[in-house]
Scaffold this active site. Structure first.
Site, PDB file in Angstrom:
ATOM      1  N   LYS A  11      36.191  61.625  51.394  1.00 39.26           N
ATOM      2  CA  LYS A  11      36.490  60.250  51.818  1.00 39.26           C
ATOM      3  C   LYS A  11      35.266  59.560  52.412  1.00 39.26           C
ATOM      4  O   LYS A  11      34.262  60.195  52.749  1.00 39.26           O
ATOM      5  CB  LYS A  11      37.663  60.241  52.790  1.00 39.26           C
ATOM      6  CG  LYS A  11      38.990  60.511  52.084  1.00 39.26           C
ATOM      7  CD  LYS A  11      40.187  60.265  52.974  1.00 39.26           C
ATOM      8  CE  LYS A  11      41.485  60.355  52.179  1.00 39.26           C
ATOM      9  NZ  LYS A  11      42.680  60.170  53.015  1.00 39.26           N
ATOM     10  N   ARG A  56      44.549  68.792  51.982  1.00 36.94           N
ATOM     11  CA  ARG A  56      44.685  68.167  50.662  1.00 36.94           C
ATOM     12  C   ARG A  56      43.283  67.956  50.112  1.00 36.94           C
ATOM     13  O   ARG A  56      42.478  67.224  50.714  1.00 36.94           O
ATOM     14  CB  ARG A  56      45.436  66.836  50.782  1.00 36.94           C
ATOM     15  CG  ARG A  56      45.699  66.107  49.470  1.00 36.94           C
ATOM     16  CD  ARG A  56      46.475  64.819  49.745  1.00 36.94           C
ATOM     17  NE  ARG A  56      46.803  64.101  48.525  1.00 36.94           N
ATOM     18  CZ  ARG A  56      45.994  63.200  47.944  1.00 36.94           C
ATOM     19  NH1 ARG A  56      44.808  62.923  48.488  1.00 36.94           N
ATOM     20  NH2 ARG A  56      46.372  62.581  46.835  1.00 36.94           N
TER      21      ARG A  56
END
Length: 257
Positions: free
Chosen positions: A205, A239
């Site tokens: 991210k 995740r």
């Protein structure tokens, strides 16, 4: 030994956390290596993923919304084919009621909603016995995140969803600035202390990029470091895009903790 119910499946691992592998049945997800279908899903299962999270609509900043029918066409055939090939836990990443319903009817174990569940959707999930992932999706630091997710988890309980089928996610990168993302990561122990299963979705991210100065394809090392710290602070699910690397990191943690 870590044991958790996902839907009606109780799975266990000797690793300190479960690994959720990402399969984006989309043409526009921010990390192109995550895009794919059955082949990618089976590859991640082979690498050791405990859960496969299938998404049919990108949630990247500035994504293009798609119709309910288009999303169903992307995810349901993949869900059906994956179930034929593997008994891996399957999560469907969607904000759409009709997609949730179709996924449940075709055997999904988890509904992962990056928005907020409606009362109708919670009733649907309760009746089906699936697990739910509730996520904080707006601006806010650690304290705001904890209070919001406690309230949402209590909504799930009141709807009849058992405690052990409720998963909470602080929503790193969703509506938050860099400082808020960092605050949430540093204080993950506060979220884990609520007693609900905590999921961290940090893989590649922008906050990892801001910390390291790296572009998306160069953020693996930063992701692994952040995931390791998150597990130390109480995350029970990570995740990830890079399953085999995550598994190796957790194996080392298992021996050294």
């Amino acid at each position: 030994m870590l044991e958790i119910f996902f839907g009606n499946k109780k799975i266990k691992t000797e690793l300190p956390a479960f690994v959720m592998g990402i399969v984006n049945a989309t043409p526009d997800s921010f990390y192109d290596n995550s895009r794919g279908g059955l082949e990618r899903a089976l590859e991640l299962v082979e690498q050791g993923a405990h859960i496969i999270d299938i998404g049919g609509e990108s949630t990247r900043p500035g994504f293009t919304p798609i119709s309910d029918q288009k999303e169903i066409e992307r995810v349901i055939p993949l869900l059906v084919e994956l179930k034929k090939k593997s008994d891996v836990v399957i999560s469907i990443d969607t904000t759409k009621t009709v997609v949730m319903k179709a996924a449940i009817e075709n055997g999904a174990d988890i509904i992962n909603n990056v928005a907020e569940f409606t009362d109708m959707e919670l009733e649907l999930c309760k009746n089906a016995g699936v697990s739910v992932i509730v996520m904080h999706h707006t601006a806010g630091g650690a304290n705001e995140i904890v209070e919001y997710l406690k309230a949402q988890a209590n909504r799930c309980l009141q709807a009849g969803i058992p405690h052990d089928k409720i998963i909470i996610d602080p929503g790193i990168g969703f509506g938050k600035n860099f400082e808020q993302n960092i605050d949430a990561m540093k204080n993950l122990n506060k979220l884990a202390a609520t007693g609900f299963t905590t999921l961290m979705a940090l893989s590649r991210k922008s906050s990892i990029g801001q910390m390291t100065g790296r572009e998306v394809h160069e953020r693996l090392a930063g992701t692994l470091a952040a995931d390791m710290i998150s597990v130390q602070k109480g995350a029970k699910i990570i995740r990830v895009h890079d399953v085999s690397d995550a598994i190796d990191t957790l194996k080392v943690m298992k021996f050294l903790r």
